[in-house]
Design an enzyme around this catalytic site. Structure first.
Site, PDB file in Angstrom:
ATOM      1  N   GLY A   1       0.899  -1.235   0.042  1.00 53.69           N
ATOM      2  CA  GLY A   1      -0.120   0.004   0.048  1.00 53.69           C
ATOM      3  C   GLY A   1       0.688   1.216  -0.128  1.00 53.69           C
ATOM      4  O   GLY A   1       2.144   1.092   0.068  1.00 53.69           O
TER       5      GLY A   1
ATOM      6  N   GLY B   1       0.847   5.717   0.873  1.00 54.73           N
ATOM      7  CA  GLY B   1       0.262   6.993   1.171  1.00 54.73           C
ATOM      8  C   GLY B   1       0.759   8.338   0.582  1.00 54.73           C
ATOM      9  O   GLY B   1       1.575   8.031  -0.163  1.00 54.73           O
TER      10      GLY B   1
ATOM     11  N   MET C   1       3.004  10.072   2.164  1.00 55.71           N
ATOM     12  CA  MET C   1       4.408  10.397   2.661  1.00 55.71           C
ATOM     13  C   MET C   1       5.239   8.898   2.506  1.00 55.71           C
ATOM     14  O   MET C   1       6.405   9.227   2.790  1.00 55.71           O
ATOM     15  CB  MET C   1       4.394  10.598   4.022  1.00 55.71           C
ATOM     16  CG  MET C   1       3.343  12.086   4.224  1.00 55.71           C
ATOM     17  SD  MET C   1       4.112  13.273   3.410  1.00 55.71           S
ATOM     18  CE  MET C   1       5.590  13.632   4.428  1.00 55.71           C
ATOM     19  N   ALA C   2       4.292   7.823   2.292  1.00 59.03           N
ATOM     20  CA  ALA C   2       5.374   6.463   2.505  1.00 59.03           C
ATOM     21  C   ALA C   2       4.555   5.481   1.173  1.00 59.03           C
ATOM     22  O   ALA C   2       3.511   5.551   1.483  1.00 59.03           O
ATOM     23  CB  ALA C   2       5.521   6.222   3.886  1.00 59.03           C
TER      24      ALA C   2
ATOM     25  N   VAL D   1       4.683   0.965   1.190  1.00 56.10           N
ATOM     26  CA  VAL D   1       5.000  -0.141   1.980  1.00 56.10           C
ATOM     27  C   VAL D   1       5.070  -1.381   1.190  1.00 56.10           C
ATOM     28  O   VAL D   1       4.225  -1.466   0.236  1.00 56.10           O
ATOM     29  CB  VAL D   1       3.909  -0.531   3.242  1.00 56.10           C
ATOM     30  CG1 VAL D   1       4.176  -1.689   3.928  1.00 56.10           C
ATOM     31  CG2 VAL D   1       3.745   0.714   4.118  1.00 56.10           C
TER      32      VAL D   1
ATOM     33  N   LYS E   1       8.641  -0.215   4.905  1.00 52.81           N
ATOM     34  CA  LYS E   1       8.190   1.198   4.743  1.00 52.81           C
ATOM     35  C   LYS E   1       9.113   2.349   4.246  1.00 52.81           C
ATOM     36  O   LYS E   1      10.142   2.515   5.063  1.00 52.81           O
ATOM     37  CB  LYS E   1       7.287   1.721   6.052  1.00 52.81           C
ATOM     38  CG  LYS E   1       6.682   2.840   5.810  1.00 52.81           C
ATOM     39  CD  LYS E   1       6.033   3.531   7.104  1.00 52.81           C
ATOM     40  CE  LYS E   1       5.069   4.642   6.823  1.00 52.81           C
ATOM     41  NZ  LYS E   1       4.568   5.040   8.249  1.00 52.81           N
TER      42      LYS E   1
ATOM     43  N   ASP F   1      -0.557   8.905  15.696  1.00 55.81           N
ATOM     44  CA  ASP F   1      -1.192   8.867  14.355  1.00 55.81           C
ATOM     45  C   ASP F   1      -2.193   7.505  14.498  1.00 55.81           C
ATOM     46  O   ASP F   1      -1.810   6.486  13.522  1.00 55.81           O
ATOM     47  CB  ASP F   1      -0.156   8.803  13.233  1.00 55.81           C
ATOM     48  CG  ASP F   1      -1.216   8.891  11.977  1.00 55.81           C
ATOM     49  OD1 ASP F   1      -2.063   9.441  11.982  1.00 55.81           O
ATOM     50  OD2 ASP F   1      -0.345   8.398  11.188  1.00 55.81           O
TER      51      ASP F   1
END
Length: 505
Positions: A15, A17, A19-20, A22, A37, A134
């Site tokens: 997956g 996002g 900012m990163a 994985v 990650k 988070d």
């Protein structure tokens, strides 16, 4: 295009996002599957700024490396490889809590089962000076047997560690951030508790209370978090009691001083709502069939020498605990007969005017009764039924599990063999194994952890999982690193003791 990272050979994307990203990867040195990650630094970022972002990603991610808890995803490494910042972590076979909630809202029992494990992990992290900052459903995983694991400490704050996040910077996810995070104020452990309160609400309602799951703009979501109170669930969602609504309200207070002060206090409140600590059996499972090691064909296992196996049913004819109960009853009856006879004769003597002999007879009769009780006493029935006596040692575990005749067993029996001798006990499922006072299978062995492993029945199969023990758990001589299916004839190894699971019913 996949590009390997050092010793980690990428196998596919899990997956991504903003900012990163994985990856699933293979550790070529330790020969295991891991999750990688990798930080995504926007193209065109100033080189110095990019270097600072990579350093922050690695440094603050190392927060989780100091933590070891069965409900936290383990961090193996965090570094920068040829300008690529990445965190190497445990690969979890499971599904995110957000995916489970997307299927349907959770029942009260299921939601409390999830939050119990989540708060236990967060309480541990806080006690070690780590604030996650988070916590959200996308960072909470559920394994095949209902084990909850919290991941992604990429924006965590760690006591005593150099802070690279600039003062006033907003970190977190809209809809789950506490009001003080949105306002750029000082953040402590109570921000995590706000996030968990939001997650509990979302599990019960099926939607985020501030619109984060409904496509609402981030700025509007943050405005609602700071200014609006979520709708009450009591009376709208089945099973939400006034106590549970009160716990939800307190966890999502705008003012941190009005929330629960610690994760442990919040855990206590939710356990009160649940009527006690929930079990993994309450946690909703992922909606896929996980890859598990296929057990060998059933074989007949001969128990260790000196251990008498139980019959197929519980309780069965001639079962050791039934024999102990009969022995106890016989002992009690014999003692009562002797005592009553002595008292009766003493009364007769006293009526005849011989008070001295009557008193002497009462004394002698009582002494004889006590002597009969003590000399005929075997091991107390409680020890056969599972007492936590000091001679209950543990270690190599041999299991024979009759699973085919029991769609959903709730109890089982086992024999435990150790340096102090043998015993047979009955326990309820799910059953934790360890040295703690509140486990179902108590093992007094300094090589066994307080909470070492757990047996759990899910989807017509008995599972065993190591609970982050000091020495690990082995099945058929091989260490396990996640939930493992077990059946007739397989062996488990813990510490220095042998346990034979004789039956489940």
């Amino acid at each position: 295009m996949l590009t390997d990272l050092g010793q980690y050979a990428f196998q596919g994307e899990i997956g991504r996002g903003a900012m990163a990203i994985v990856w699933r990867a293979w550790d070529t040195k330790l020969e295991r599957v891991v999750a990688v990650k990798e930080s995504l630094i926007p193209p065109g970022t100033d080189p110095q700024r990019a270097q600072e972002m990579a350093a922050r990603f690695v440094l603050e991610a190392k927060a989780a490396a100091r933590l070891s808890h069965p409900n936290l995803v383990s961090i193996y490494d965090a570094d920068v490889w040829n300008g690529r910042a990445a965190i190497i972590m445990e690969y979890v076979e499971g599904q995110t809590l957000s995916a489970i909630i997307d299927r349907e809202p959770l029942s009260v029992a299921s939601a409390l089962g999830v939050v119990d494990q989540l708060l236990d992990a967060v309480a541990y992290a806080h006690a070690n000076g780590v604030v996650h900052r988070d916590i959200k459903p996308d960072n909470v995983f559920v394994t095949a047997i209902g084990r909850v694991k919290l991941s992604d400490f990429g924006v965590a704050r760690v006591s005593g560690m150099q802070r690279l996040t600039q003062a006033g910077t907003v970190v977190g996810t809209p809809g789950y951030m506490a009001p003080e995070q949105i306002l750029g104020a000082s953040v402590d452990e109570r921000a995590d508790l706000f996030s968990i309160g939001v997650i509990v609400y979302e599990m019960l309602a099926g939607a985020n209370p501030f619109g984060a799951t409904d496509g609402v703009a981030p700025t509007e979501i943050m405005r609602r978090v700071v200014n609006e109170t979520p709708p009450v669930l009591e009376g709208q969602v089945a099973g939400v009691s006034p106590e549970l609504q009160g716990a939800l309200n307190q966890s999502m207070r705008k003012d941190p001083a009005s929330r629960f002060h610690t994760a442990q206090a919040m855990l206590t409140a939710f356990r009160y709502c649940a009527g006690g600590p929930p079990t993994m059996a309450e946690v909703p499972l992922p909606n896929y069939a996980p890859a598990v090691r296929v057990p060998p064909s059933p074989v007949e296992l001969v128990p260790p020498q000196g251990v008498t196996p139980l019959p197929p049913s519980l309780p069965g004819s001639g079962a050791p605990w039934q024999q102990a109960q009969r022995d106890s009853a016989s002992r009690t009856m014999l003692t009562a007969i002797v005592t009553v006879a002595a008292v009766g004769l003493a009364v007769a003597l006293f009526a005849a005017g011989d008070g001295v002999f009557a008193l002497a007879l009462i004394t002698i009769g009582t002494a004889v009764g006590v002597t009969i009780w003590l000399t005929t006493r075997q091991r107390p029935p409680e020890s056969v039924l599972g007492s936590r006596s000091p001679d209950n040692s543990a270690g190599d575990i041999f299991m024979t599990v009759a699973v085919e005749d029991h769609p959903r067993p709730t109890r089982g029996s086992c024999s435990i063999t150790g340096p102090a001798g043998n015993m047979v006990m009955e326990f309820s499922l799910p059953a934790r194994i360890g040295r703690a006072d509140d486990v179902e299978i108590a093992v007094f062995d300094d090589q066994v952890s307080r909470y070492h492993a757990q047996l759990c029945w899910r989807d017509g199969q008995l599972w065993v999982e190591d609970l982050g023990s000091r020495n690990g758990t082995l099945v058929d001589g091989y260490p396990i690193y996640g939930p493992t299916a077990v059946t007739v004839g397989q062996t488990l190894l813990l510490g220095n003791t042998t346990l034979v699971l004789l039956d489940v019913a």
